[in-house]
Structure formats: C-alpha cells, structure tokens
Design a protein around this motif. Structure first.
Motif, PDB file in Angstrom:
ATOM      1  N   THR A 305      -3.712   0.304   4.468  1.00  0.00           N
ATOM      2  CA  THR A 305      -2.954  -0.772   5.504  1.00  0.00           C
ATOM      3  C   THR A 305      -3.070  -2.144   5.015  1.00  0.00           C
ATOM      4  N   GLU A 309      -0.187  -4.962   4.232  1.00  0.00           N
ATOM      5  CA  GLU A 309      -0.214  -6.231   4.692  1.00  0.00           C
ATOM      6  C   GLU A 309      -0.087  -7.485   4.241  1.00  0.00           C
ATOM      7  N   GLY A 349       1.191  -0.330   7.808  1.00  0.00           N
ATOM      8  CA  GLY A 349       0.485   0.508   8.243  1.00  0.00           C
ATOM      9  C   GLY A 349       0.776   1.839   8.487  1.00  0.00           C
TER      10      GLY A 349
END
Length: 429
Positions: A305, A309, A349
């Motif tokens: 994740t 990001e 995610g």
C-alpha cells in the motif's frame, strides 16, 4: 412487445412488457412507484391511479418485495432516472407473490448477508459488481484474441504443486494422491510450446488460513504464457492488458460505476506505460518511510500500500530475491541472488493483482532447482521435457480476477467480487 430493461431505450413512447422482480416500492397517495429489476438492469415503474383500472392500482399497492411479475407499460425518457428511462405502468400480472423476503432495505450485518448470498446477489450494488466482473472477463477474451492468443484449459486436479508449496487441498485420485490446482501455469507452459501464445481462465485453490480482505480460498485467474518472449516484453503486454480492461469498464459500465459511487478519476489515469521499481529500490523506499523490513523479506499489505500510494498508476516491483520466489523463475543475467520477475501492485491499497516472470529455459538449471526445492523428478519429468525438446525463452503471468474486480469497482473486500465466496470459515451457500 416483450423486452428487457436494458433494451427499453429502443421503445420510447411505445408499450412494452417486461418480466421482472419487485426490488422495492413506495407510494404517494394516488401514485405507486415500483422499483423493478430483471437481471439486465433496474427501472422505475410508475402506477398512476387515475390512469389504470382500479384492481391494477390495488394490486400495485399490495405487491411485496421480490415478487415476480409481468409489467406492461409505456417507456418514457427521464433524465432523472439512472438509466435515463421510466415505465408508465398500464398493467401488472403477478407470477408469484413473495412472502417475508429476508433482505429488507434496512441495514444487515455482513454474516447475515453472506448467509443469504444467494439472495444478496439481487441487490443493486452486488449486481453492479458482478456486471463489472463480467465486463473484465469479456474484455480479457477480446484483448487476448486480438493479440493472437489461443485459450487452453489446464486441469483442476493435478499430481503436483505449481508453486512448490504445501498450501494445497489434497484428495485421493483412486489409488493416487491428487491436489486441487493452485495455478495452471506449468500446463500453460506446455501449451505455449505447442501454440506460441496461450491463456487460461479458471478456478484456483489455496489452502491458506488467511482472513484478510484480499484473500479467498477459491478464486479465478487469467494466466497467459508466451513463447519467444522475454521478461521486459511480458511487462509491456501486462500493462497494455490492464489498461485495456480498465478502459473497457469505464466505457461499458458507466451505470454500474455510478451505482457503486466509484471515483472514476483515478481509473481514467490508467494507461500504459506503468512505473517500474526494483525490489532493491522498494526496500530502500520502505526503510526511508520508517518500515522495519530487511532485504530478503517479502512484502505484506502495508508495504504494498505504501509503495502504491507513491504512484498514480499501478506499479511494477521487479527482480525479487530468488529465495522468496518460485523454483521456475529465470535468474537475472547479472545477479545470481534475484530473478526476472515482477508483481504489479494496484493503486488505492488493493495490493498485488499480477505476478509474473520469465521462466527457466535451461534443462540443467531446472534439474538443479528440483534438487534445491526437493521436487520429485518423476512427478516433474514432463515439465523438464519442455526444456529438453526445443526449449525457447518464454514468460508468463497470472492476474487474480477478484482482486482486479475489487480495485476497479472500488469494493473493499474480495468476498463481494465473486458470486459465491469460499472463505476460511464459509462453505455455505
């Protein structure tokens, strides 16, 4: 004229008959509003007391949730309706009046809904997710057919493991041991040596006692395998494929994405090429971000994740350590500690959606891997034959359908992305 909800746009200002179920209803004095569904879509039927016979209006007011009907009415354009159309009802014929439908418009807990999955599939959001799943499958066939691939179906019952792991479902095959397939890849490599470029689409099974929102016990994979293709060429194919699928959903599932309240701005950015970082770079990035992870460890959900990001598009993580990857992956030509592989991490995610690699094409090196991984030469003799008789450079990958559906549809848990999920403690319905 008998038609379906998805086709009513062809019959504006004409009377049509639709076989439907009553999803919900409300009434306002002299008007009853019927929320109808027929599997192809949803439409509102408006019953005006002054415009229908008295018994029709009385019947409309008495209808119960999920009763099955034939509804006849005039198709009207209505910009306020999600589909753009509304039905002015002229008559209603009840097929069956349902009683005490368990899933009402109120809030229900997840376990209750999962126990009633056979009915929950009828709801607007679950319907939208399944339609998006269907579009991903349709677009997959279109993409690979246009690229000259042949679809080959690998067996579900196998005598050995594709990944060399112990997370397999064991069964008896008459007097032999057998396992439910965890991947069709090895068989697809054999098919690639016969057809050049192939892909499979089918169920796979992992006996992992995992309860995360990304894991299922039974899930579906798309597994292409390509002869005469190296790792970098495979990455280009992967990013073109994922971009094609995302754009197909954006184009053909507008109503479903709207129903799910999916923010499509992030999806609209998905076009090849995708960023690529090496495993080494990923470790350095995570350490700088404060994660306690050392070179040689695999990534967990928080790590993936964090990496995702940092990018707007899906990101490839390439060249993982040999010791944490499968036995069949080809070593990097300049380093003996990493292999020519990549995982594709989805944004927002949703984690890894593709794992792929260039495969070992040298028979002696493959025999060495058998020894290192304690694999039976007898069980894998046929796999070694692929390196002995006309070996070529070849690559392949596997895309997990449910995780991809979850990402594109914006669904938090993969249990909602498959019609009847198999989870650690769920085999019903």
């Amino acid at each position: 004229m008998k038609t379906t909800i998805s086709e009513v746009g062809k019959y504006v200002d004409q009377s049509v008959t639709i076989g439907a179920w009553l999803a919900n209803k409300r009434s306002s004095g002299k008007i009853a509003f019927l929320q109808l569904r027929d599997g192809t879509g949803f439409i509102q039927g408006v019953v005006v007391k002054a415009e229908v016979e008295e018994d029709i209006f009385k019947l409309a007011k008495e209808l119960t949730q999920e009763s099955s009907l034939y509804v006849t009415g005039k198709v009207r354009e209505d910009d306020r309706a999600p589909s753009g159309y509304e039905l002015t009802v002229e008559s209603v014929e009840v097929i069956q009046m349902a009683e005490d439908y368990p899933i009402t418009p109120k809030e229900h807990g997840t376990e209750f809904l999962m126990d009633h999955r056979h009915l929950w599939l009828r709801s607007r959001k679950q319907h939208a997710i399944m339609k998006i799943r269907n579009e991903i499958i349709r677009a997959t066939y279109e993409f690979f057919n246009e690229q000259g691939f042949t679809k080959i179906d690998p067996p579900i019952l196998t005598g050995s493991s594709a990944e060399g792991t112990t997370n397999l479902f064991h069964t008896k095959y008459f007097d032999e041991d057998a396992y439910l397939s965890q991947s069709g890849q090895l068989y697809m490599e054999a098919a690639a040596m016969a057809f050049g470029k192939v892909f499979s689409f089918g169920p796979t099974f992992r006996a992992e006692k995992s309860k995360t929102r990304r894991h299922l016990i039974e899930f579906w994979m798309i597994e292409p395998e390509m002869a005469f293709m190296d790792h970098d060429e495979s990455l280009v194919l992967q990013e073109n494929y994922v971009s094609f699928v995302v754009q197909a959903v954006l184009q053909n599932c507008k109503l479903e994405l709207k129903t799910l309240e999916r923010d499509t701005a992030t999806l609209e950015k998905i076009s090849a090429p995708f960023p690529r970082i090496s495993y080494d770079e990923a470790i350095s990035f995570l350490q700088k971000e404060g994660y306690e992870i050392e070179w040689g460890e695999d990534f967990g959900a928080p790590h993936e994740t964090a990496i995702a990001e940092a990018h707007e598009k899906p990101v490839f993580i390439t060249n993982y350590p040999k010791d944490i990857k499968a036995f069949y992956m080809k070593p990097h030509p300049e380093r003996d500690d990493v292999v020519l592989c990549a995982d594709l991490i989805a944004p927002e995610g949703y984690g890894e959606i593709i794992g792929g690699s260039q495969r070992i094409d040298d028979a002696e090196l493959m025999k060495q891997r058998y020894a290192e991984h304690n694999l039976s030469e007898d069980a894998y003799k046929w796999y070694l034959d692929l390196r002995k008789y006309g070996t070529v450079p070849h690559s392949g990958f596997g895309l997990g359908l449910e995780r991809t559906v979850a990402w594109i549809s914006g669904t938090e848990h993969v249990r909602e992305t498959i019609p009847f999920p198999r989870l650690l403690n769920r085999l019903y319905p």
